[in-house]
Design a protein around this motif. Structure first.
Motif: not given
Length: 122
Positions: A33-41, A94-99
């Motif tokens: 889920g965090s990888v998907t969120e970071a990819t979207i960001v 915001a990409c790294l905190p999402a991951l």
């Protein structure tokens, strides 16, 4: 009339989210889920930057400059460059905190990002 001068001072913060004791052995967990969120960001960041660079280039080329007067062209260029700066400075951070699901940056970066991302009226 007396006018009070208001000085805005940011609150004192201490960043301990990624150095929390629960992450002491293995670090923050990375899930699908965090990888998907970071990819979207990341895709949003690339899309924002690419689209705004395209707008700036197209509006300021000689081919289209005869159709757009100088004042609207200047305004559109300023708006696109402002949006490009937000894409580079806010969404890319915001990409790294999402991951990682924690804040890996310093307190100063946190205060800068909050001041850039929040509208002035709220």
């Amino acid at each position: 009339m007396n006018h009070k001068v208001t000085i805005l001072i940011p609150p004192a913060l201490s960043n301990s989210s990624c150095s929390h004791p629960r992450y002491a052995t293995s670090g923050p967990p990375i899930t699908w889920g965090s990888v998907t969120e970071a990819t979207i960001v990341l895709l949003l960041t690339v899309g924002i930057c690419g689209a705004n660079i395209l707008v700036i280039i197209v509006i300021n080329t000689r081919r289209y400059s005869k159709y757009i007067h100088s004042q609207p062209r200047y305004l559109l260029t300023c708006l696109a460059s402002n949006d490009l700066a937000v894409g580079l400075l806010v969404t890319s951070v915001a990409c790294l905190p999402a991951l990682l699901r924690c804040w890996p940056y310093s307190d100063i970066i946190c205060q800068i990002q909050v001041s850039l991302s929040c509208p002035r009226g709220t």
